[in-house]
Write a protein that holds these residues in place. Structure first.
Motif, mmCIF file in Angstrom:
data_model
loop_
_atom_site.group_PDB
_atom_site.id
_atom_site.type_symbol
_atom_site.label_atom_id
_atom_site.label_comp_id
_atom_site.label_asym_id
_atom_site.label_seq_id
_atom_site.Cartn_x
_atom_site.Cartn_y
_atom_site.Cartn_z
ATOM 1 N N UNK A 20 0.797 -1.221 0.000
ATOM 2 C CA UNK A 20 0.000 0.000 0.000
ATOM 3 C C UNK A 20 0.827 1.266 0.000
ATOM 4 N N UNK A 21 2.136 1.147 0.072
ATOM 5 C CA UNK A 21 3.042 2.294 0.038
ATOM 6 C C UNK A 21 4.480 1.799 -0.069
ATOM 7 N N UNK A 22 5.370 2.722 -0.385
ATOM 8 C CA UNK A 22 6.811 2.481 -0.328
ATOM 9 C C UNK A 22 7.426 3.557 0.540
ATOM 10 N N UNK A 23 8.640 3.311 1.002
ATOM 11 C CA UNK A 23 9.381 4.286 1.792
ATOM 12 C C UNK A 23 10.497 4.827 0.903
ATOM 13 N N UNK A 24 10.721 6.132 0.974
ATOM 14 C CA UNK A 24 11.701 6.810 0.123
ATOM 15 C C UNK A 24 13.064 6.109 0.138
ATOM 16 N N UNK A 25 13.516 5.716 1.316
ATOM 17 C CA UNK A 25 14.834 5.086 1.429
ATOM 18 C C UNK A 25 14.913 3.774 0.667
ATOM 19 N N UNK A 26 13.848 2.971 0.691
ATOM 20 C CA UNK A 26 13.913 1.696 -0.017
ATOM 21 C C UNK A 26 13.988 1.896 -1.525
ATOM 22 N N UNK A 27 13.322 2.929 -2.038
ATOM 23 C CA UNK A 27 13.406 3.231 -3.472
ATOM 24 C C UNK A 27 14.844 3.604 -3.825
ATOM 25 N N UNK A 28 15.442 4.490 -3.015
ATOM 26 C CA UNK A 28 16.825 4.901 -3.257
ATOM 27 C C UNK A 28 17.783 3.720 -3.162
ATOM 28 N N UNK A 29 17.620 2.887 -2.142
ATOM 29 C CA UNK A 29 18.519 1.742 -1.959
ATOM 30 C C UNK A 29 18.433 0.762 -3.114
ATOM 31 N N UNK A 30 17.217 0.473 -3.553
ATOM 32 C CA UNK A 30 17.052 -0.473 -4.667
ATOM 33 C C UNK A 30 17.764 0.041 -5.918
ATOM 34 N N UNK A 45 10.329 7.514 -9.488
ATOM 35 C CA UNK A 45 9.397 8.199 -8.590
ATOM 36 C C UNK A 45 8.141 8.627 -9.349
ATOM 37 N N UNK A 46 8.308 9.232 -10.516
ATOM 38 C CA UNK A 46 7.158 9.672 -11.317
ATOM 39 C C UNK A 46 6.330 8.484 -11.807
ATOM 40 N N UNK A 47 6.996 7.414 -12.210
ATOM 41 C CA UNK A 47 6.273 6.224 -12.674
ATOM 42 C C UNK A 47 5.472 5.592 -11.531
ATOM 43 N N UNK A 48 6.051 5.545 -10.333
ATOM 44 C CA UNK A 48 5.324 5.018 -9.175
ATOM 45 C C UNK A 48 4.131 5.915 -8.845
ATOM 46 N N UNK A 49 4.329 7.202 -8.996
ATOM 47 C CA UNK A 49 3.237 8.159 -8.750
ATOM 48 C C UNK A 49 2.097 7.944 -9.753
ATOM 49 N N UNK A 50 2.453 7.705 -11.007
ATOM 50 C CA UNK A 50 1.444 7.427 -12.040
ATOM 51 C C UNK A 50 0.669 6.144 -11.724
ATOM 52 N N UNK A 51 1.343 5.194 -11.072
ATOM 53 C CA UNK A 51 0.694 3.953 -10.659
ATOM 54 C C UNK A 51 -0.106 4.148 -9.369
ATOM 55 N N UNK A 52 -0.087 5.365 -8.853
ATOM 56 C CA UNK A 52 -0.805 5.719 -7.610
ATOM 57 C C UNK A 52 -0.305 4.938 -6.403
#
Length: 84
Positions: A20-30, A45-52
């Motif tokens: 139901x969500x991601x954390x900023x740090x995990x996106x950066x780490x991946x 980040x924008x693509x994840x935002x488009x996926x809501x």
């Protein structure tokens, strides 16, 4: 997005949909783990935002929820080999 970044995006999107969500740090780490260029963060980040899929700022509550959502509870019925 190059192919590696697309794969990371798909993995993150799947995890984000499930949790139901991601954390900023995990996106950066991946992205850092696969050696993605810095500009790929904005694209992902924008693509994840488009996926809501919400991306939360790092906080103890978000990180605790992340750890809890990765746990797996397994129920097993008594085995016939168990002593009675």
């Amino acid at each position: 997005m190059n192919e590696i970044v697309k794969i990371v995006f798909e993995e993150l999107a799947s995890r984000g949909r499930q949790r139901g969500f991601l954390v900023m740090t995990e996106v950066q780490q991946e992205l850092e783990e696969v050696g993605a260029p810095p500009e790929s963060f904005d694209a992902v980040f924008l693509a994840l935002r488009e996926e809501r899929i919400p991306i939360r700022e790092d906080s103890l509550d978000s990180l605790a929820a992340t750890n809890l959502s990765n746990d797996c509870l397994l129920y097993t019925s008594p085995s016939p080999r168990d002593a009675r």
